[in-house]
Write a protein that holds these residues in place. Structure first.
Motif, PDB file in Angstrom:
ATOM      1  N   MET A   1      22.845  57.415  89.419  1.00 20.98           N
ATOM      2  CA  MET A   1      24.187  57.418  88.845  1.00 20.98           C
ATOM      3  C   MET A   1      25.244  57.729  89.907  1.00 20.98           C
ATOM      4  SD  MET A   1      23.712  56.594  85.760  1.00 20.98           S
ATOM      5  CE  MET A   1      22.406  56.502  84.540  1.00 20.98           C
ATOM      6  N   ALA A   2      25.002  57.225  91.140  1.00 22.20           N
ATOM      7  CA  ALA A   2      25.931  57.503  92.237  1.00 22.20           C
ATOM      8  C   ALA A   2      27.331  57.009  91.923  1.00 22.20           C
ATOM      9  CB  ALA A   2      25.422  56.864  93.526  1.00 22.20           C
ATOM     10  N   GLY A   3      27.437  55.901  91.172  1.00 25.34           N
ATOM     11  CA  GLY A   3      28.751  55.370  90.833  1.00 25.34           C
ATOM     12  C   GLY A   3      29.581  56.346  90.035  1.00 25.34           C
ATOM     13  N   HIS A   4      28.936  57.076  89.125  1.00 26.10           N
ATOM     14  CA  HIS A   4      29.678  58.052  88.326  1.00 26.10           C
ATOM     15  C   HIS A   4      30.075  59.261  89.164  1.00 26.10           C
ATOM     16  CE1 HIS A   4      29.661  56.378  84.216  1.00 26.10           C
ATOM     17  NE2 HIS A   4      28.657  55.674  84.697  1.00 26.10           N
ATOM     18  N   SER A   5      29.312  59.563  90.222  1.00 29.03           N
ATOM     19  CA  SER A   5      29.723  60.605  91.161  1.00 29.03           C
ATOM     20  C   SER A   5      30.987  60.174  91.897  1.00 29.03           C
ATOM     21  CB  SER A   5      28.605  60.884  92.172  1.00 29.03           C
ATOM     22  OG  SER A   5      27.464  61.400  91.540  1.00 29.03           O
ATOM     23  N   LYS A   6      31.013  58.921  92.339  1.00 32.37           N
ATOM     24  CA  LYS A   6      32.200  58.403  93.022  1.00 32.37           C
ATOM     25  C   LYS A   6      33.402  58.402  92.084  1.00 32.37           C
ATOM     26  CE  LYS A   6      29.671  55.394  96.237  1.00 32.37           C
ATOM     27  NZ  LYS A   6      29.431  53.987  96.651  1.00 32.37           N
ATOM     28  N   TRP A   7      33.173  58.037  90.815  1.00 30.37           N
ATOM     29  CA  TRP A   7      34.263  58.027  89.845  1.00 30.37           C
ATOM     30  C   TRP A   7      34.790  59.441  89.623  1.00 30.37           C
ATOM     31  CZ3 TRP A   7      38.242  56.021  88.058  1.00 30.37           C
ATOM     32  CH2 TRP A   7      38.757  56.286  86.779  1.00 30.37           C
ATOM     33  N   SER A   8      33.896  60.436  89.602  1.00 32.86           N
ATOM     34  CA  SER A   8      34.328  61.830  89.477  1.00 32.86           C
ATOM     35  C   SER A   8      35.226  62.215  90.645  1.00 32.86           C
ATOM     36  CB  SER A   8      33.111  62.768  89.425  1.00 32.86           C
ATOM     37  OG  SER A   8      32.365  62.568  88.254  1.00 32.86           O
ATOM     38  N   ASN A   9      34.885  61.735  91.842  1.00 31.99           N
ATOM     39  CA  ASN A   9      35.705  62.027  93.020  1.00 31.99           C
ATOM     40  C   ASN A   9      37.078  61.377  92.920  1.00 31.99           C
ATOM     41  OD1 ASN A   9      33.785  63.588  94.210  1.00 31.99           O
ATOM     42  ND2 ASN A   9      33.135  62.072  95.717  1.00 31.99           N
ATOM     43  N   VAL A 215      37.791  43.614  81.042  1.00 30.87           N
ATOM     44  CA  VAL A 215      37.340  44.689  80.156  1.00 30.87           C
ATOM     45  C   VAL A 215      37.373  46.025  80.892  1.00 30.87           C
ATOM     46  CG1 VAL A 215      35.393  45.575  78.805  1.00 30.87           C
ATOM     47  CG2 VAL A 215      35.934  43.135  78.768  1.00 30.87           C
ATOM     48  N   ALA A 216      36.959  46.017  82.155  1.00 34.32           N
ATOM     49  CA  ALA A 216      36.991  47.245  82.954  1.00 34.32           C
ATOM     50  C   ALA A 216      38.419  47.758  83.085  1.00 34.32           C
ATOM     51  CB  ALA A 216      36.386  46.995  84.331  1.00 34.32           C
ATOM     52  N   GLU A 217      39.360  46.853  83.354  1.00 39.09           N
ATOM     53  CA  GLU A 217      40.761  47.261  83.494  1.00 39.09           C
ATOM     54  C   GLU A 217      41.291  47.858  82.192  1.00 39.09           C
ATOM     55  OE1 GLU A 217      45.130  45.433  84.795  1.00 39.09           O
ATOM     56  OE2 GLU A 217      43.296  44.263  85.099  1.00 39.09           O
ATOM     57  N   ASP A 242      30.056  50.571  89.411  1.00 39.49           N
ATOM     58  CA  ASP A 242      29.631  50.029  90.699  1.00 39.49           C
ATOM     59  C   ASP A 242      30.863  49.823  91.583  1.00 39.49           C
ATOM     60  OD1 ASP A 242      30.828  47.802  89.567  1.00 39.49           O
ATOM     61  OD2 ASP A 242      28.943  46.746  89.211  1.00 39.49           O
ATOM     62  N   ASP A 243      30.639  49.407  92.829  1.00 41.94           N
ATOM     63  CA  ASP A 243      31.749  49.272  93.777  1.00 41.94           C
ATOM     64  C   ASP A 243      32.809  48.300  93.277  1.00 41.94           C
ATOM     65  OD1 ASP A 243      30.570  51.088  95.464  1.00 41.94           O
ATOM     66  OD2 ASP A 243      29.663  49.583  96.782  1.00 41.94           O
ATOM     67  N   GLU A 244      32.376  47.221  92.651  1.00 36.38           N
ATOM     68  CA  GLU A 244      33.311  46.219  92.143  1.00 36.38           C
ATOM     69  C   GLU A 244      34.213  46.814  91.065  1.00 36.38           C
ATOM     70  OE1 GLU A 244      33.145  41.765  90.039  1.00 36.38           O
ATOM     71  OE2 GLU A 244      31.321  42.952  90.308  1.00 36.38           O
ATOM     72  N   THR A 245      33.624  47.589  90.167  1.00 38.89           N
ATOM     73  CA  THR A 245      34.393  48.193  89.080  1.00 38.89           C
ATOM     74  C   THR A 245      35.309  49.294  89.599  1.00 38.89           C
ATOM     75  OG1 THR A 245      32.604  47.702  87.523  1.00 38.89           O
ATOM     76  CG2 THR A 245      34.215  49.354  86.846  1.00 38.89           C
ATOM     77  N   LEU A 246      34.810  50.120  90.521  1.00 38.72           N
ATOM     78  CA  LEU A 246      35.630  51.194  91.078  1.00 38.72           C
ATOM     79  C   LEU A 246      36.818  50.639  91.862  1.00 38.72           C
ATOM     80  CD1 LEU A 246      32.845  53.669  92.254  1.00 38.72           C
ATOM     81  CD2 LEU A 246      34.393  53.943  90.314  1.00 38.72           C
ATOM     82  N   GLU A 250      40.877  51.699  91.666  1.00 38.78           N
ATOM     83  CA  GLU A 250      41.695  52.091  92.812  1.00 38.78           C
ATOM     84  C   GLU A 250      42.905  51.172  92.981  1.00 38.78           C
ATOM     85  OE1 GLU A 250      38.477  52.124  95.686  1.00 38.78           O
ATOM     86  OE2 GLU A 250      38.547  54.315  95.730  1.00 38.78           O
ATOM     87  N   GLN A 251      42.761  49.898  92.604  1.00 36.09           N
ATOM     88  CA  GLN A 251      43.876  48.961  92.696  1.00 36.09           C
ATOM     89  C   GLN A 251      44.941  49.232  91.640  1.00 36.09           C
ATOM     90  OE1 GLN A 251      42.002  45.131  92.369  1.00 36.09           O
ATOM     91  NE2 GLN A 251      40.996  45.295  94.370  1.00 36.09           N
ATOM     92  N   MET A 252      44.575  49.946  90.578  1.00 39.58           N
ATOM     93  CA  MET A 252      45.512  50.224  89.494  1.00 39.58           C
ATOM     94  C   MET A 252      46.420  51.403  89.790  1.00 39.58           C
ATOM     95  SD  MET A 252      42.973  49.669  86.224  1.00 39.58           S
ATOM     96  CE  MET A 252      44.174  50.293  85.038  1.00 39.58           C
ATOM     97  N   ASP A 253      46.170  52.153  90.865  1.00 36.92           N
ATOM     98  CA  ASP A 253      46.994  53.323  91.191  1.00 36.92           C
ATOM     99  C   ASP A 253      48.436  52.917  91.471  1.00 36.92           C
ATOM    100  OD1 ASP A 253      44.808  54.832  90.866  1.00 36.92           O
ATOM    101  OD2 ASP A 253      44.419  55.179  93.006  1.00 36.92           O
TER     102      ASP A 253
END
Length: 253
Positions: A1-9, A215-217, A242-246, A250-253
């Motif tokens: 679940m590394a992606g969710h760790s990155k999302w937490s960051n 859908v992700a957006e 995943d990297d694509e979703t994250l 980041e582009q939405m900031d």
């Protein structure tokens, strides 16, 4: 679940922004108040309170505010805003993405109305208790500042302390623990000389759902609305980070 760790960051860094500062201060102070009420006002005897205070200090919450929140929790101080309690809500966002939401509120009727409105106005719906909770597993998440520490040595020390999983994104070592051992792992890492950025209980999805870009957006917009609500403490989903979703987030900031 590394992606969710990155999302937490990513969420942790967003909370550091000035426009989020009042919100994050409020979140810390409510957590301190509830922790003090449930386990007493002595952090040496109350691991949840000790962790809440450390997390608040990491985000530069003033000492006077922390002490006042402790007194509110123990009943030594009454500021007339009622008693705060923890609660959870479950539901679905766009594309059937599951949501588990943790809140700290002094008015359940207000909060459930706001949670329902946010869901329905963004293509989702509020579910019943237990409707999605079984899709998540509660874990501890500890963010450690790497500084000049050797990564391999840190991983060995973290495993010895009881960590289940360790990964890094270059900014933090992300340590995942069993729910019941988070406080012990945090204390051992701190005693070993590591600088703890934060420690909290999170909910990780046991299975993830890959969302298309649109859908992700839509779901990231929904998450932002929940995060902006004063009563909401944490928002967890089973969307695959995943990297694509994250990159979309980041582009939405």
């Amino acid at each position: 679940m590394a992606g969710h760790s990155k999302w937490s960051n990513i969420k942790h860094k967003k909370a550091k922004e000035d426009k989020k500062r009042a919100k994050i201060f409020n979140k810390h102070l409510r957590e301190i108040s509830v922790a003090a009420r449930e386990g007493g006002g002595d952090p040496d005897m109350n691991p949840r309170l000790d962790t809440a205070i450390d997390n608040a200090k990491s985000d530069n919450v003033p000492k006077d505010n922390i002490e006042r929140a402790i007194k509110k929790g123990t009943g030594e101080l009454d500021e007339g805003d009622g008693r705060y309690e923890d609660a959870t809500y479950e539901g679905y966002g766009p594309g059937g993405i599951a949501y588990f939401i943790e809140v700290t509120t002094n008015n359940y009727n207000r909060t459930v109305g706001e949670i329902r409105h946010i869901f329905t106005s963004h293509g989702g719906n509020l579910g019943t208790d237990g409707s999605v909770g079984y899709l998540f597993e509660q874990k501890g998440m500890i963010l450690v500042k790497p500084e000049s520490h050797d990564e391999e040595e840190f991983m060995l020390n973290a495993i010895d302390a009881g960590a289940e999983e360790i990964d890094t994104d270059g900014e933090f070592f992300n340590v995942t623990t069993a729910r019941e051992s988070m406080y012990e792992v945090r204390d051992q890492l701190e005693e070993a000389g590591y600088d703890i950025e934060s420690a909290e209980l999170i909910r990780l999805p046991m299975t993830e759902v890959k969302a298309e870009a649109d859908v992700a957006e839509s779901n990231f917009k929904l998450m932002d609305k929940f995060e902006d609500n004063d009563d909401v403490s944490n928002v967890f989903t089973n969307m695959k980070m995943d990297d694509e979703t994250l990159a979309i987030a980041e582009q939405m900031d």
